[in-house]
Motif scaffolding. Structure first.
Motif, short mmCIF file in Angstrom:
data_model
loop_
_atom_site.label_atom_id
_atom_site.label_comp_id
_atom_site.label_asym_id
_atom_site.label_seq_id
_atom_site.Cartn_x
_atom_site.Cartn_y
_atom_site.Cartn_z
N THR A 251 -8.69 3.30 -5.86
CA THR A 251 -8.66 3.39 -7.19
C THR A 251 -8.27 4.93 -7.66
O THR A 251 -8.44 5.58 -7.26
CB THR A 251 -9.85 3.17 -8.09
N ILE A 252 -6.86 4.67 -8.46
CA ILE A 252 -6.40 6.02 -9.00
C ILE A 252 -6.75 6.39 -10.35
O ILE A 252 -7.32 7.48 -10.79
CB ILE A 252 -4.92 5.80 -8.88
N VAL A 253 -6.99 5.29 -11.36
CA VAL A 253 -7.34 5.56 -12.61
C VAL A 253 -8.10 4.24 -13.23
O VAL A 253 -7.51 3.28 -12.83
CB VAL A 253 -6.14 6.10 -13.39
N THR A 254 -9.02 4.39 -13.98
CA THR A 254 -9.53 3.12 -14.69
C THR A 254 -9.68 3.40 -16.07
O THR A 254 -9.94 4.40 -16.43
CB THR A 254 -10.76 2.74 -13.91
N ALA B 47 4.66 9.76 -11.87
CA ALA B 47 4.03 9.27 -13.58
C ALA B 47 3.53 7.95 -13.30
O ALA B 47 4.16 7.13 -12.77
CB ALA B 47 5.20 9.62 -14.14
N ILE B 48 2.31 7.96 -13.92
CA ILE B 48 1.59 6.49 -14.04
C ILE B 48 1.52 6.32 -15.22
O ILE B 48 0.73 7.03 -16.07
CB ILE B 48 0.36 6.79 -13.11
N ASP B 49 1.92 5.16 -15.84
CA ASP B 49 1.90 4.67 -17.13
C ASP B 49 0.51 3.88 -17.32
O ASP B 49 0.30 2.94 -16.60
CB ASP B 49 3.15 3.77 -17.37
N VAL B 50 -0.33 4.33 -18.01
CA VAL B 50 -1.39 3.76 -18.33
C VAL B 50 -1.63 2.93 -19.60
O VAL B 50 -2.68 2.31 -20.00
CB VAL B 50 -2.76 4.82 -18.25
N THR B 51 -0.51 2.73 -20.18
CA THR B 51 -0.66 2.20 -21.44
C THR B 51 -1.12 0.60 -21.58
O THR B 51 -1.78 0.40 -22.56
CB THR B 51 0.81 1.81 -22.30
N HIS C 274 -4.60 0.90 -8.72
CA HIS C 274 -4.94 1.14 -7.40
C HIS C 274 -3.55 1.55 -6.68
O HIS C 274 -2.65 1.35 -6.96
CB HIS C 274 -5.35 0.01 -6.68
N ILE C 275 -3.85 2.27 -5.55
CA ILE C 275 -2.59 2.83 -4.67
C ILE C 275 -1.79 1.82 -4.24
O ILE C 275 -0.70 2.13 -4.06
CB ILE C 275 -3.27 3.67 -3.44
N SER C 276 -2.30 0.59 -4.06
CA SER C 276 -1.57 -0.37 -3.66
C SER C 276 -0.49 -0.83 -4.75
O SER C 276 0.53 -1.59 -4.69
CB SER C 276 -2.29 -1.66 -3.04
N ASP C 277 -0.86 -0.63 -5.93
CA ASP C 277 0.04 -0.99 -7.17
C ASP C 277 1.46 0.00 -7.20
O ASP C 277 2.10 -0.43 -7.97
CB ASP C 277 -0.93 -0.83 -8.56
N PHE D 60 2.77 5.40 0.98
CA PHE D 60 1.30 5.75 0.86
C PHE D 60 0.55 4.81 1.88
O PHE D 60 0.83 3.90 2.25
CB PHE D 60 0.76 5.08 -0.60
N ASP D 61 -0.46 5.38 2.12
CA ASP D 61 -1.46 4.87 3.19
C ASP D 61 -2.38 3.89 2.30
O ASP D 61 -3.27 4.29 1.65
CB ASP D 61 -2.46 5.98 3.89
N VAL D 62 -2.18 2.44 2.49
CA VAL D 62 -2.78 1.49 1.89
C VAL D 62 -4.00 0.84 2.45
O VAL D 62 -4.43 -0.13 2.29
CB VAL D 62 -2.00 0.38 0.97
N SER D 63 -4.29 1.59 3.50
CA SER D 63 -5.35 0.79 4.47
C SER D 63 -6.70 0.65 3.67
O SER D 63 -7.55 -0.06 3.89
CB SER D 63 -5.64 1.76 5.61
N VAL D 64 -6.85 1.71 2.87
CA VAL D 64 -8.12 1.83 1.96
C VAL D 64 -7.47 1.87 0.49
O VAL D 64 -6.77 2.80 0.09
CB VAL D 64 -9.04 3.10 1.96
N ASP D 65 -7.63 0.87 -0.36
CA ASP D 65 -6.93 0.50 -1.33
C ASP D 65 -7.49 1.38 -2.67
O ASP D 65 -8.48 0.96 -3.37
CB ASP D 65 -6.82 -0.61 -1.99
#
Length: 220
Positions: free
Chosen positions: A178-181, A147-151, A160-163, A171-176
């Motif tokens: 973007t999940i949602v924008t 679950a990702i809160d976008v509020t 980003h995945i690093s967040d 998670f593999d964060v070698s490439v950061d």
């Protein structure tokens, strides 16, 4: 995560002819393999697997009940691959990957976006870039979803995945990624216009190239 149970039957035959015969009888072939797991072949009824996927999904843990012997935690698995008929969409083959409780495995976990982004209220557009993420965790710690809160996202903000920070999940964060924008409507329109212009340029270039090949003048 709860462990779902699936009833299967052992099979000794294989091949395309046998698979067609199974499907004509309302069954499909199933195979299970993995690290330190022998390749084992089963069959399952089509109505059973359709109901199973509808109720339990394709991303959780599965304990196989082989030949009516009951749930066997030694046969703990995840669904590795689902083959479907390109016309009907019906499942025609299943691959299971055998897992062990104490060994981390790589799985794909669906994402769920929660809340209404501030940027959307300001006239922006929520733009999910990814609908699932590949992660590594122990079998018992596989979440049903993330679950990702976008509020709190304003226009131009991203997650980003690093967040992400989820106990027991790596998670593999070698490439950061973007999940949602949240984008402005104007940005969306600019992208659409650029795509249209690019398509027009490509069409014109292709027409000129064809004309050169045939010796004819490009159409106006």
């Amino acid at each position: 995560m709860a462990i779902a149970e699936l009833a299967v039957e052992t099979r000794t035959e294989s091949g395309k002819g046998f698979a067609r015969k199974l499907r004509s009888e309302g069954r499909i072939p199933v195979v299970r393999y993995g690290r330190q797991c022998p390749v084992t072949q089963y069959t399952v009824e089509c109505v059973v697997i359709d109901k199973f996927l509808q109720e339990s999904g394709a991303s959780g843990l599965v304990a196989l009940d082989v030949d009516g012997a009951g749930q066997n935690d030694e046969l703990l698995s995840i669904i590795k691959d689902i083959q479907r008929d390109p016309v009907s969409g019906r499942v025609i083959h299943l691959d299971f990957y055998g897992v062990r409780y104490g060994e981390s495995i790589q799985v794909e976990i669906p994402l769920v976006f929660e809340g209404k982004a501030i940027g959307v209220a300001e006239g922006g557009l929520l733009q999910p870039i990814r609908r699932s993420l590949v992660a590594k965790c122990l079998p018992r710690e596989i979440p049903e979803n993330i679950a990702i809160d976008v509020t709190a996202l304003g226009i131009g903000d991203s997650i980003h995945i690093s967040d992400l920070d989820i106990d027991g999940v790596e998670f593999d964060v070698s490439v950061d990624f973007t999940i949602v924008t949240v984008q402005t409507i104007a940005q969306e329109e600019e992208v659409a216009v650029d795509d249209d212009e690019l398509s027009a340029d490509e069409t014109e270039t292709e027409t000129e190239a064809e004309a050169e090949d045939t010796g004819a003048a490009p159409a106006e």
